[in-house]
Design a protein around this motif. Structure first.
Motif, PDB file in Angstrom:
ATOM      1  N   TRP A 181      -0.272  41.548  15.772  1.00  0.00           N
ATOM      2  CA  TRP A 181      -1.097  41.087  16.245  1.00  0.00           C
ATOM      3  C   TRP A 181      -1.490  41.551  17.387  1.00  0.00           C
ATOM      4  O   TRP A 181      -0.883  42.107  18.115  1.00  0.00           O
ATOM      5  CB  TRP A 181      -1.486  40.077  16.076  1.00  0.00           C
ATOM      6  N   ARG A 182      -2.686  42.314  17.609  1.00  0.00           N
ATOM      7  CA  ARG A 182      -2.745  43.832  19.291  1.00  0.00           C
ATOM      8  C   ARG A 182      -4.695  43.508  19.476  1.00  0.00           C
ATOM      9  O   ARG A 182      -4.833  42.983  19.207  1.00  0.00           O
ATOM     10  CB  ARG A 182      -2.370  44.850  19.326  1.00  0.00           C
ATOM     11  N   GLY A 200      11.298  34.173  19.513  1.00  0.00           N
ATOM     12  CA  GLY A 200      11.233  33.017  18.484  1.00  0.00           C
ATOM     13  C   GLY A 200      12.135  33.177  17.632  1.00  0.00           C
ATOM     14  O   GLY A 200      12.939  34.236  17.409  1.00  0.00           O
ATOM     15  N   ARG A 201      11.878  32.518  17.400  1.00  0.00           N
ATOM     16  CA  ARG A 201      12.545  32.390  15.457  1.00  0.00           C
ATOM     17  C   ARG A 201      11.812  33.449  14.302  1.00  0.00           C
ATOM     18  O   ARG A 201      10.798  32.359  13.605  1.00  0.00           O
ATOM     19  CB  ARG A 201      13.145  31.274  14.930  1.00  0.00           C
ATOM     20  N   GLY A 202      11.607  34.511  13.980  1.00  0.00           N
ATOM     21  CA  GLY A 202      11.536  35.796  13.290  1.00  0.00           C
ATOM     22  C   GLY A 202       9.437  35.516  13.762  1.00  0.00           C
ATOM     23  O   GLY A 202       8.788  36.590  13.418  1.00  0.00           O
ATOM     24  N   GLN A 203       9.518  35.621  15.204  1.00  0.00           N
ATOM     25  CA  GLN A 203       7.718  35.179  16.036  1.00  0.00           C
ATOM     26  C   GLN A 203       8.630  35.650  17.026  1.00  0.00           C
ATOM     27  O   GLN A 203       9.417  35.756  17.912  1.00  0.00           O
ATOM     28  CB  GLN A 203       7.434  34.774  15.911  1.00  0.00           C
ATOM     29  N   ARG A 204       7.565  36.611  18.053  1.00  0.00           N
ATOM     30  CA  ARG A 204       7.571  37.434  18.877  1.00  0.00           C
ATOM     31  C   ARG A 204       6.278  37.910  19.346  1.00  0.00           C
ATOM     32  O   ARG A 204       5.233  37.574  18.949  1.00  0.00           O
ATOM     33  CB  ARG A 204       8.293  39.174  18.514  1.00  0.00           C
ATOM     34  N   PHE A 205       6.325  37.903  20.383  1.00  0.00           N
ATOM     35  CA  PHE A 205       4.867  37.830  21.712  1.00  0.00           C
ATOM     36  C   PHE A 205       5.302  39.207  22.827  1.00  0.00           C
ATOM     37  O   PHE A 205       5.998  38.503  24.130  1.00  0.00           O
ATOM     38  CB  PHE A 205       4.583  36.730  22.312  1.00  0.00           C
ATOM     39  N   GLY A 206       4.044  39.665  23.193  1.00  0.00           N
ATOM     40  CA  GLY A 206       4.655  40.627  24.270  1.00  0.00           C
ATOM     41  C   GLY A 206       3.416  40.498  24.817  1.00  0.00           C
ATOM     42  O   GLY A 206       2.185  40.733  24.713  1.00  0.00           O
ATOM     43  N   LEU A 217      -1.863  41.933  24.333  1.00  0.00           N
ATOM     44  CA  LEU A 217      -0.358  41.622  23.987  1.00  0.00           C
ATOM     45  C   LEU A 217      -0.538  41.535  22.682  1.00  0.00           C
ATOM     46  O   LEU A 217      -1.420  42.378  22.375  1.00  0.00           O
ATOM     47  CB  LEU A 217      -2.219  39.681  23.776  1.00  0.00           C
ATOM     48  N   TYR A 218       0.780  41.816  22.098  1.00  0.00           N
ATOM     49  CA  TYR A 218       0.432  41.613  20.674  1.00  0.00           C
ATOM     50  C   TYR A 218       1.521  40.878  20.491  1.00  0.00           C
ATOM     51  O   TYR A 218       2.532  40.221  21.268  1.00  0.00           O
ATOM     52  CB  TYR A 218       1.271  43.180  20.544  1.00  0.00           C
ATOM     53  N   ALA A 219       1.840  40.707  19.024  1.00  0.00           N
ATOM     54  CA  ALA A 219       2.307  38.969  18.207  1.00  0.00           C
ATOM     55  C   ALA A 219       3.029  39.777  16.860  1.00  0.00           C
ATOM     56  O   ALA A 219       1.951  40.652  16.335  1.00  0.00           O
ATOM     57  CB  ALA A 219       1.787  37.950  18.475  1.00  0.00           C
ATOM     58  N   THR A 220       4.433  39.130  16.641  1.00  0.00           N
ATOM     59  CA  THR A 220       4.559  39.882  15.163  1.00  0.00           C
ATOM     60  C   THR A 220       4.816  38.836  14.707  1.00  0.00           C
ATOM     61  O   THR A 220       5.479  37.450  15.862  1.00  0.00           O
ATOM     62  CB  THR A 220       5.668  40.607  15.310  1.00  0.00           C
ATOM     63  N   ARG A 237      -3.190  30.814  18.174  1.00  0.00           N
ATOM     64  CA  ARG A 237      -2.905  29.278  19.069  1.00  0.00           C
ATOM     65  C   ARG A 237      -1.599  28.461  18.234  1.00  0.00           C
ATOM     66  O   ARG A 237      -0.919  28.273  18.807  1.00  0.00           O
ATOM     67  CB  ARG A 237      -3.837  28.616  18.879  1.00  0.00           C
ATOM     68  N   GLU A 238      -1.946  28.848  16.744  1.00  0.00           N
ATOM     69  CA  GLU A 238      -0.977  27.585  15.964  1.00  0.00           C
ATOM     70  C   GLU A 238       0.798  28.018  16.096  1.00  0.00           C
ATOM     71  O   GLU A 238       1.255  27.396  16.412  1.00  0.00           O
ATOM     72  CB  GLU A 238      -1.849  27.650  14.525  1.00  0.00           C
ATOM     73  N   ARG A 239       0.294  29.767  16.138  1.00  0.00           N
ATOM     74  CA  ARG A 239       2.400  30.265  15.787  1.00  0.00           C
ATOM     75  C   ARG A 239       2.473  30.342  17.743  1.00  0.00           C
ATOM     76  O   ARG A 239       3.960  30.122  18.134  1.00  0.00           O
ATOM     77  CB  ARG A 239       1.980  31.535  15.761  1.00  0.00           C
ATOM     78  N   PHE A 240       2.321  30.293  18.523  1.00  0.00           N
ATOM     79  CA  PHE A 240       2.166  30.421  19.660  1.00  0.00           C
ATOM     80  C   PHE A 240       2.353  29.565  21.072  1.00  0.00           C
ATOM     81  O   PHE A 240       2.570  29.611  22.617  1.00  0.00           O
ATOM     82  CB  PHE A 240       2.840  32.003  20.472  1.00  0.00           C
ATOM     83  N   GLY A 241       1.140  28.594  20.836  1.00  0.00           N
ATOM     84  CA  GLY A 241       0.494  28.216  21.562  1.00  0.00           C
ATOM     85  C   GLY A 241       1.305  27.107  22.407  1.00  0.00           C
ATOM     86  O   GLY A 241       0.667  26.525  23.655  1.00  0.00           O
TER      87      GLY A 241
END
Length: 404
Positions: A181-182, A200-206, A217-220, A237-241
């Motif tokens: 997501w961007r 994180g575990r299987g997730q990233r946030f830039g 912002l980007y997230a995977t 929000r659910e994944r990274f909040g």
């Protein structure tokens, strides 16, 4: 002799850079872009020292053109907030001669487009095929008319129709197992000085600060291809909040965006290198030539390198004859073009494929999901001295060279 004509398929960063470089070499250039108009929304892009040096060689000052931001620090964090690695951009500037910058992609493409003569870019003009059986390719477009050219630059993106048409035996794209997501958000009050990526575990946030107070912002996340939620803002929000500050505050701003302003794309790379980056008088560059994971921030940077090297190797156009500095002793024959494209493949294929493979490896580290594997990764990154981490980037950031 008549002015040489290049048709560029695609008005992305690579295509526009190629158009500028060719125009300044004396070529007449037509850029055909499928989209009906220039983008006004989108995400951001980081320009590393190698890309900035390449732009400098064709007289494009990205900082001046876009008012770009230079973050104070760059690094990787854990989801709880601890820094695993952090580097001052002043240290990077001292090592590489220039610091990386971050730019809004729409502003950067607008600046590149403004460097071209009026009428160069034809929006709403999709290239459907190239007939290159003769000495002069004919570019077919949906809008018409057909365009004869001395050179075709295929900058038509990751799903390149021209790549599929001229390399039918190539395996195509490989799904990397992640979606991304961007978004661009306004948050000048947050005053975030660092460009960071959190694992994180299987997730990233830039988080990347831009000069106008906005943030790219980007997230995977590791998910099956094609996975989509009803509301990307709610999913983020659910994944990274619950991750470290300022991620929750930034996600509040994401929640205020129009849903269409949160972009989601599954991540793909080219499954194998192309056998060559040219065919007849067609040259491929950027994602069309070597689509790669975004983990090193080198996709657009390598497209810029491609464009500059390609124009450098081609004979000068008739407006400047052959009297162009180091290129002045090259013959002005049209037969130079095929030889120049072969030299382009030789100069770019190995470097871009090495970057593609490295980006894949970094992505696999960031996507680790098993808690023990992720913990071991974090320990290894944290234990690596900053000087060694920087040294590991030397081949990327110092790797741009114009062939002699």
């Amino acid at each position: 002799m008549p002015e040489r004509h290049a048709v560029v398929a695609g008005a992305g960063i690579g295509g526009l850079t190629a158009a500028i470089a060719l125009h300044r070499r004396g070529w007449h250039v037509t850029v055909c872009e499928r989209a009906p108009e220039a983008p006004v929304t989108g995400a951001g892009i980081g320009l590393a020292p190698n890309a900035l040096r390449a732009l400098d060689t064709i007289g494009v000052d990205a900082v001046r053109a876009t008012g770009s931001a230079i973050p104070v620090t760059m690094g990787v964090r854990r989801s709880a907030g601890q820094w695993l690695t952090r580097t001052g951009t002043a240290d990077m500037a001292a090592r590489y001669g220039i610091a990386p910058i971050a730019v809004p992609r729409p502003a950067f493409t607008a600046a590149l487009a403004a460097a071209l003569p009026p009428g160069t870019i034809r929006y709403g003009t999709a290239v459907t095929a190239v007939d290159d059986a003769g000495n002069r390719p004919i570019v077919r477009t949906e809008a018409g008319p057909d365009l004869p050219a001395d050179l075709v630059v295929a900058a038509d993106g990751i799903h390149s129709p021209l790549r599929r048409a001229h390399f039918p035996g190539h395996p195509g794209l490989n799904y990397l197992g992640e979606t991304a997501w961007r978004a661009l958000v306004d948050a000048p009050d947050l005053r975030i000085p660092a460009m960071s990526e959190t694992w994180g575990r299987g997730q990233r946030f830039g988080v990347t600060p831009l000069s106008d107070g906005r943030y790219y912002l980007y997230a995977t996340a590791v998910v099956p291809a094609g996975t989509r939620s009803a509301d990307a803002r709610a999913e983020l929000r659910e994944r990274f909040g619950t991750w470290h500050d300022p991620i929750p505050a930034l996600l509040d701003r994401v929640g205020r965006l129009d849903p269409a302003d949160v972009l989601q794309n599954d991540l793909y790379e080219l499954a194998a290198p192309l056998p060559r980056l040219h065919h007849g008088r067609i040259a491929w560059l950027g994602d069309a030539a070597h689509a790669m994971a975004p983990n090193l921030g080198q996709g657009g940077c390598q497209a810029i390198e491609d464009a500059v090297v390609l124009a450098h190797l081609l004979p000068a156009g008739s407006r400047v004859g052959g009297a162009g500095g180091a290129d002045g002793d090259r013959t002005d024959s049209a037969d130079c073009v095929p030889a120049a494209l072969a030299a382009y493949t030789a100069a770019r294929r190995d470097r871009t494929d090495a970057v593609r493979l490295r980006a894949r490896r970094v992505g696999r580290l960031g996507a680790l999901r098993h808690p023990l594997a992720a913990a071991a990764r974090d320990l290894a990154v944290r234990a690596t001295p900053t000087r060694l981490a920087l040294r590991g980037m030397d081949d990327l950031f110092n790797g741009f060279r114009l062939p002699g």
